[in-house]
Design an enzyme around this catalytic site. Structure first.
Site, mmCIF file in Angstrom:
data_model
loop_
_atom_site.group_PDB
_atom_site.id
_atom_site.type_symbol
_atom_site.label_atom_id
_atom_site.label_comp_id
_atom_site.label_asym_id
_atom_site.label_seq_id
_atom_site.Cartn_x
_atom_site.Cartn_y
_atom_site.Cartn_z
ATOM 1 N N LYS A 8 0.853 -1.205 0.000
ATOM 2 C CA LYS A 8 0.000 0.000 0.000
ATOM 3 C C LYS A 8 0.883 1.247 0.000
ATOM 4 O O LYS A 8 2.057 1.203 0.419
ATOM 5 C CB LYS A 8 -0.948 0.025 1.212
ATOM 6 C CG LYS A 8 -0.269 0.091 2.598
ATOM 7 C CD LYS A 8 0.119 1.472 3.062
ATOM 8 C CE LYS A 8 0.834 1.451 4.417
ATOM 9 N NZ LYS A 8 1.618 2.628 4.698
ATOM 10 N N GLY A 96 7.521 1.410 4.863
ATOM 11 C CA GLY A 96 6.297 2.225 4.858
ATOM 12 C C GLY A 96 5.301 1.750 3.820
ATOM 13 O O GLY A 96 4.376 2.467 3.455
ATOM 14 N N GLY A 99 4.406 -4.236 3.705
ATOM 15 C CA GLY A 99 4.641 -5.547 3.096
ATOM 16 C C GLY A 99 4.315 -6.701 4.031
ATOM 17 O O GLY A 99 3.680 -7.682 3.617
ATOM 18 N N ASP A 134 -2.160 -2.078 10.139
ATOM 19 C CA ASP A 134 -2.328 -1.951 8.679
ATOM 20 C C ASP A 134 -2.986 -3.192 8.069
ATOM 21 O O ASP A 134 -3.315 -3.190 6.872
ATOM 22 C CB ASP A 134 -0.963 -1.760 7.992
ATOM 23 C CG ASP A 134 -0.466 -0.324 8.099
ATOM 24 O OD1 ASP A 134 -1.285 0.576 8.393
ATOM 25 O OD2 ASP A 134 0.739 -0.107 7.891
HETATM 26 P P1 ATP Z 1 4.155 -0.358 7.722
HETATM 27 O O1 ATP Z 1 4.020 0.425 6.466
HETATM 28 O O2 ATP Z 1 2.903 -1.182 8.063
HETATM 29 O O3 ATP Z 1 4.713 0.404 8.886
HETATM 30 P P2 ATP Z 1 6.645 -1.438 6.922
HETATM 31 O O4 ATP Z 1 6.615 -1.480 5.429
HETATM 32 O O5 ATP Z 1 7.343 -0.267 7.530
HETATM 33 O O6 ATP Z 1 5.161 -1.531 7.441
HETATM 34 P P3 ATP Z 1 7.056 -4.256 7.092
HETATM 35 O O7 ATP Z 1 7.993 -4.548 5.987
HETATM 36 O O8 ATP Z 1 5.608 -4.540 6.871
HETATM 37 O O9 ATP Z 1 7.286 -2.723 7.501
HETATM 38 O O10 ATP Z 1 7.451 -4.993 8.455
HETATM 39 C C1 ATP Z 1 8.716 -4.951 8.905
HETATM 40 C C2 ATP Z 1 8.938 -5.690 10.232
HETATM 41 O O11 ATP Z 1 8.115 -6.844 10.383
HETATM 42 C C3 ATP Z 1 10.350 -6.162 10.271
HETATM 43 O O12 ATP Z 1 10.793 -5.998 11.593
HETATM 44 C C4 ATP Z 1 10.270 -7.636 9.903
HETATM 45 O O13 ATP Z 1 11.308 -8.406 10.465
HETATM 46 C C5 ATP Z 1 8.927 -8.037 10.470
HETATM 47 N N1 ATP Z 1 8.240 -9.082 9.669
HETATM 48 C C6 ATP Z 1 7.652 -10.171 10.147
HETATM 49 N N2 ATP Z 1 7.077 -10.887 9.164
HETATM 50 C C7 ATP Z 1 7.305 -10.232 8.018
HETATM 51 C C8 ATP Z 1 6.953 -10.471 6.661
HETATM 52 N N3 ATP Z 1 6.245 -11.535 6.280
HETATM 53 N N4 ATP Z 1 7.347 -9.566 5.746
HETATM 54 C C9 ATP Z 1 8.036 -8.451 6.124
HETATM 55 N N5 ATP Z 1 8.394 -8.183 7.387
HETATM 56 C C10 ATP Z 1 8.040 -9.059 8.343
#
Ligand code: ATP
Length: 285
Positions: A8, A96, A99, A134
């Protein structure tokens, strides 16, 4: 079962107030994009399900958001066994772009089908709240206004067809650290959320792009703010109708009405950054 887990972007991100419980009330226009992880969900080989991916640093057991979602589903629905989840990560981590939440949402959809539980998207989104704020949006997908911590969702008119270039700079940003830098009373610049919603209703892509903003951009450390600003400027130089940071960053995206201009931006940014993607809006699930 094979599924896509769409990332997203935040067309807007506003922080309305700090709550008594320490969390912040947010107001965000969220958009699913076609940049996605690919998941395969199968009955577990062993007694406990695993989550394996092509990124060696992600947790493989119960701490992976995919396995957390499977556990939340079993608990809430009282159905379903252990599952193994194999994840081809395409969405950069800690970017952000939600994923991990997208993977969790995909597993909820898979468990719903594998068990024939027949839960509605709204019911699955409610289960997703236990896994992360999210996840409910990732279950519903499309274009939506997210309020509260992100779990209160109102579907919106879809973003008109466009090309979206996403660029993740090399550094990462800690979300709690960023929230710690926000003083809600001192936020000067805010997105025009109601203007974005009206532009979506009118199918006015340029009107959406012009009104996008993310209040976290104001509280970035100065050297990070410079780099985010440079990426936004490069996107606009190449013809983006608007550019903004997504979520708590550091990914930056631009909306283009012409794919050839988006392609030009992709090539330009690829000369400096590894994680640059050309994608489009994805509809509701
Ligand atoms: P958001 O935008 O919701 O803040 P993000 O993009 O910043 O999310 P993600 O990549 O969704 O962050 O999540 C990162 C954290 O979640 C990391 O600490 C990672 O180790 C942990 N994690 C656990 N499972 C997963 C997964 N299937 N994919 C990605 N990260 C994961």
């Amino acid at each position: 079962m094979e599924l896509s887990a769409n990332a997203k972007i935040n067309l807007t991100l506003d922080i309305l107030r700090r709550r008594e419980d320490g969390y912040h009330d947010l107001q965000m226009v969220m958009q699913s994009v076609t940049l996605a992880d690919r998941l395969t969900v199968t009955p577990a080989q062993g007694a406990v399900g695993q989550a394996v991916s092509d990124l060696h640093f992600l947790p493989t057991g119960g701490k992976n958001l995919a396995q957390m979602a499977a556990a939340a589903f079993r608990q809430a629905a009282g159905l379903g066994g252990q599952v193994d989840v194999s994840i081809q990560k395409r969405v950069p981590v800690c970017a952000g772009l939600a994923g991990g939440s997208a993977d969790a949402a995909a597993v909820l959809r898979a468990m719903n089908r594998l068990t024939s539980a027949g839960l509605s998207s709204v019911e699955l989104a409610k289960i997703g709240e236990r896994v992360g704020s999210d996840v409910p949006f990732c279950v519903l997908g499309g274009t939506a206004l997210a309020e509260g911590r992100g779990e209160r969702l109102t579907p919106l008119s879809p973003l008109p067809p466009c090309s979206i270039v996403i660029c993740k700079p090399h550094f990462s940003i800690s979300t709690p650290h960023l929230f710690g830098r926000v003083n809600v009373r001192k936020i000067v610049r805010r997105p025009d959320t109601s203007g974005v919603i009206a532009a979506l209703d009118a199918g006015d892509l340029a009107g959406v792009a012009r009104r996008m903003y993310n209040v976290f951009e104001d509280v970035l450390e100065p050297r990070r703010a410079v780099e985010i600003g440079e990426i936004k400027a490069a996107l606009i130089d190449c013809g983006a109708l608007g550019a903004s940071m997504s979520g708590s960053g550091p990914s930056v995206f631009g909306l283009f009405h012409r794919e050839d201009l988006a392609q030009e931006a992709l090539e330009r940014l690829r000369s400096s950054y590894r994680d640059v993607f050309l994608c489009g809006p994805a509809g509701a699930e």
